[in-house]
Design an enzyme around this catalytic site. Structure first.
Site, PDB file in Angstrom:
ATOM      1  N   ARG A 106     -68.042-100.707  36.823  1.00 14.08           N
ATOM      2  CA  ARG A 106     -68.093-102.141  37.160  1.00 14.08           C
ATOM      3  C   ARG A 106     -66.883-102.779  36.514  1.00 14.08           C
ATOM      4  O   ARG A 106     -66.729-102.754  35.288  1.00 14.08           O
ATOM      5  CB  ARG A 106     -69.391-102.770  36.644  1.00 14.08           C
ATOM      6  CG  ARG A 106     -69.364-104.285  36.723  1.00 14.08           C
ATOM      7  CD  ARG A 106     -70.719-104.919  36.487  1.00 14.08           C
ATOM      8  NE  ARG A 106     -71.596-104.690  37.603  1.00 14.08           N
ATOM      9  CZ  ARG A 106     -72.694-105.406  37.857  1.00 14.08           C
ATOM     10  NH1 ARG A 106     -73.053-106.387  37.042  1.00 14.08           N
ATOM     11  NH2 ARG A 106     -73.449-105.144  38.894  1.00 14.08           N
ATOM     12  N   HIS A 133     -69.578-104.888  46.456  1.00 14.31           N
ATOM     13  CA  HIS A 133     -70.754-104.436  45.702  1.00 14.31           C
ATOM     14  C   HIS A 133     -71.588-103.520  46.621  1.00 14.31           C
ATOM     15  O   HIS A 133     -72.684-103.867  47.050  1.00 14.31           O
ATOM     16  CB  HIS A 133     -71.563-105.654  45.238  1.00 14.31           C
ATOM     17  CG  HIS A 133     -72.534-105.375  44.134  1.00 14.31           C
ATOM     18  ND1 HIS A 133     -72.668-104.144  43.529  1.00 14.31           N
ATOM     19  CD2 HIS A 133     -73.441-106.185  43.521  1.00 14.31           C
ATOM     20  CE1 HIS A 133     -73.601-104.216  42.591  1.00 14.31           C
ATOM     21  NE2 HIS A 133     -74.087-105.442  42.566  1.00 14.31           N
ATOM     22  N   GLN A 136     -75.303-102.551  45.931  1.00  6.53           N
ATOM     23  CA  GLN A 136     -76.223-103.659  46.213  1.00  6.53           C
ATOM     24  C   GLN A 136     -76.596-103.658  47.698  1.00  6.53           C
ATOM     25  O   GLN A 136     -77.769-103.796  48.056  1.00  6.53           O
ATOM     26  CB  GLN A 136     -75.540-104.983  45.830  1.00  6.53           C
ATOM     27  CG  GLN A 136     -76.378-106.206  46.099  1.00  6.53           C
ATOM     28  CD  GLN A 136     -77.589-106.322  45.190  1.00  6.53           C
ATOM     29  OE1 GLN A 136     -77.469-106.292  43.980  1.00  6.53           O
ATOM     30  NE2 GLN A 136     -78.760-106.444  45.779  1.00  6.53           N
ATOM     31  N   ASP A 227     -76.272-115.713  46.812  1.00  8.21           N
ATOM     32  CA  ASP A 227     -75.732-115.149  45.573  1.00  8.21           C
ATOM     33  C   ASP A 227     -75.222-116.326  44.741  1.00  8.21           C
ATOM     34  O   ASP A 227     -75.079-117.437  45.262  1.00  8.21           O
ATOM     35  CB  ASP A 227     -74.582-114.177  45.955  1.00  8.21           C
ATOM     36  CG  ASP A 227     -73.900-113.527  44.763  1.00  8.21           C
ATOM     37  OD1 ASP A 227     -74.472-113.535  43.651  1.00  8.21           O
ATOM     38  OD2 ASP A 227     -72.781-112.995  44.948  1.00  8.21           O
ATOM     39  N   CYS A 267     -79.329-111.168  45.313  1.00  9.81           N
ATOM     40  CA  CYS A 267     -78.987-109.959  44.550  1.00  9.81           C
ATOM     41  C   CYS A 267     -79.369-110.099  43.077  1.00  9.81           C
ATOM     42  O   CYS A 267     -79.539-109.097  42.390  1.00  9.81           O
ATOM     43  CB  CYS A 267     -77.497-109.662  44.693  1.00  9.81           C
ATOM     44  SG  CYS A 267     -76.461-111.065  44.236  1.00  9.81           S
ATOM     45  N   ARG A 295     -82.827-101.165  44.238  1.00  9.48           N
ATOM     46  CA  ARG A 295     -81.583-100.698  43.638  1.00  9.48           C
ATOM     47  C   ARG A 295     -81.785 -99.284  43.090  1.00  9.48           C
ATOM     48  O   ARG A 295     -80.931 -98.409  43.209  1.00  9.48           O
ATOM     49  CB  ARG A 295     -81.136-101.629  42.502  1.00  9.48           C
ATOM     50  CG  ARG A 295     -80.799-103.063  42.893  1.00  9.48           C
ATOM     51  CD  ARG A 295     -79.585-103.149  43.798  1.00  9.48           C
ATOM     52  NE  ARG A 295     -78.434-102.480  43.251  1.00  9.48           N
ATOM     53  CZ  ARG A 295     -77.578-103.002  42.357  1.00  9.48           C
ATOM     54  NH1 ARG A 295     -77.731-104.257  41.960  1.00  9.48           N
ATOM     55  NH2 ARG A 295     -76.556-102.308  41.909  1.00  9.48           N
TER      56      ARG A 295
HETATM   57  N1   CP Z   1     -77.387-107.533  41.350  1.00 13.16           N
HETATM   58  C1   CP Z   1     -76.760-106.989  40.289  1.00 13.16           C
HETATM   59  O1   CP Z   1     -75.781-106.255  40.436  1.00 13.16           O
HETATM   60  O2   CP Z   1     -77.325-107.292  39.104  1.00 13.16           O
HETATM   61  P1   CP Z   1     -76.702-106.941  37.676  1.00 13.16           P
HETATM   62  O3   CP Z   1     -75.484-107.783  37.506  1.00 13.16           O
HETATM   63  O4   CP Z   1     -77.802-107.297  36.715  1.00 13.16           O
HETATM   64  O5   CP Z   1     -76.377-105.477  37.643  1.00 13.16           O
HETATM   65  N1  NVA Z   2     -71.128-112.316  42.996  1.00 11.76           N
HETATM   66  C1  NVA Z   2     -71.828-111.989  41.795  1.00 11.76           C
HETATM   67  C2  NVA Z   2     -72.756-110.823  42.006  1.00 11.76           C
HETATM   68  C3  NVA Z   2     -73.595-110.471  40.810  1.00 11.76           C
HETATM   69  C4  NVA Z   2     -74.447-109.275  41.082  1.00 11.76           C
HETATM   70  C5  NVA Z   2     -70.815-111.678  40.687  1.00 11.76           C
HETATM   71  O1  NVA Z   2     -69.821-111.016  40.981  1.00 11.76           O
HETATM   72  O2  NVA Z   2     -71.024-112.116  39.561  1.00 11.76           O
END
Ligand code: CP
Ligand code: NVA
Length: 308
Positions: A106, A133, A136, A227, A267, A295
């Protein structure tokens, strides 16, 4: 009937890294894991987790998925590893791929993820970048399939920022041939690269609709998805984005305009009263916690394909 696995040893950096057949295979495997019809073991396999941003769902679901597969994870916190000191990605990737069997990352720039993948000899998974993502999206379409049993005639409306989550939904939606409508304020439309790729994948170019009007976007939709307005790394733009996204909250007025059996997805994490009202979040339409659970099953399926 499960199809032969073509994902073995491949990277999963983008929803573009999977074909329609492979996506359906992953979703089918995920359902089998969820229903406890499948018990695949990858004893001793190790997943490295490099998270440059916070995470609850992605991190924990990967950890539990590996444990259910008989493997384990190593949490590579950039502040306690040499990553935080600026060791080059190409060195980190070559070292880690001698210890780990698969690596989930990430990070901010998608190009950093691609750099890891270039130098890693083991599969690299996108656990979220600013651009996509895709893990997701696997869970999202698993949730949609559970609800409607089929993707035929499903209309998915995403209301929010046209960035990572929306981008992967667009690409996956194109793979599945479903109508995806994106409603975002002017200036927050998805990247042209995503739109062009979606149009390349899907024969019907009219299935992707981008609009600045949430009201028309929700008409008759089966899935309403949102989101956060300010993504991780955008904390300093919060005030400006809150203003720009005014009118883009999923509230009961918008839900009424969707199909009467529409489901609500998010999400997570959510900011109630910003992108979604508490009433809608907690309503009978919400499948948000099934989506979060999925997930785990989707990533268990993905890992078992990559590690086979
Ligand atoms: N939806 C999602 O990716 O959640 P986290 O940021 O908690 O991993
Ligand atoms: N768009 C959001 C998604 C979190 C799962 C971010 O990047 O923070």
């Amino acid at each position: 009937m499960l199809q032969p696995n073509k994902l073995a040893n491949k990277n999963f950096l983008s929803s573009l890294d999977i074909s329609t057949e492979e996506l359906m295979h992953v979703l089918e495997l995920a359902s089998s894991f969820k229903n406890k019809d499948l018990n695949l073991k990858f004893d001793g396999k190790v997943l490295g987790l490099i998270f440059d941003k916070s995470s609850t769902r992605t991190r924990v679901s990967f950890q539990v998925a590996m444990s259910r597969l008989g493997g384990s994870t190593i949490d590579l916190n950039p502040t306690t590893s040499q990553i935080g000191r600026g060791e080059p990605i190409k060195d980190t990737a070559r070292v880690l791929s001698r210890y780990c069997d698969v690596i989930a990352i990430r990070t901010f720039d998608h190009s950093d993820l691609e750099e890891y993948a270039k130098w890693s000899t083991k599969p690299v998974i996108n656990a979220l970048t600013d651009f996509e993502h895709p893990c997701q999206a696997l869970a999202d379409f698993l949730t949609i399939h559970e609800e409607f049993l089929d993707f035929k005639d499903v209309v998915l409306t995403f209301i929010g920022d046209g960035n990572n989550v929306a981008n992967s939904l667009i690409l996956c939606g194109a793979l599945l041939g479903i109508e995806v409508r994106i409603a975002c304020p002017k200036g927050y439309e998805p990247h042209d690269l995503i739109i062009n790729n979606a149009k390349k994948i899907c024969k019907n170019k009219n299935l992707l609709k981008i609009t600045n009007d949430p009201i028309t976007a929700v008409q008759g939709a089966n899935v309403l998805y949102t989101d956060v307005w300010s993504s991780m790394g955008e904390e300093n733009q919060k005030e400006e984005k809150d203003k720009d996204f005014n009118g883009f909250t999923i509230d009961s007025n918008l839900v009424e305009k969707a199909d009467k059996d529409a489901i609500i997805l998010h999400c997570l994490p959510a900011y109630r009263s910003k992108e979604i009202t508490d009433e809608v979040f907690e309503s009978k339409h919400s499948r948000i916690f099934d989506q979060a659970e999925n997930r785990l099953h989707a990533q268990q399926a993905l890992l078992s394909c990559l590690l086979s």
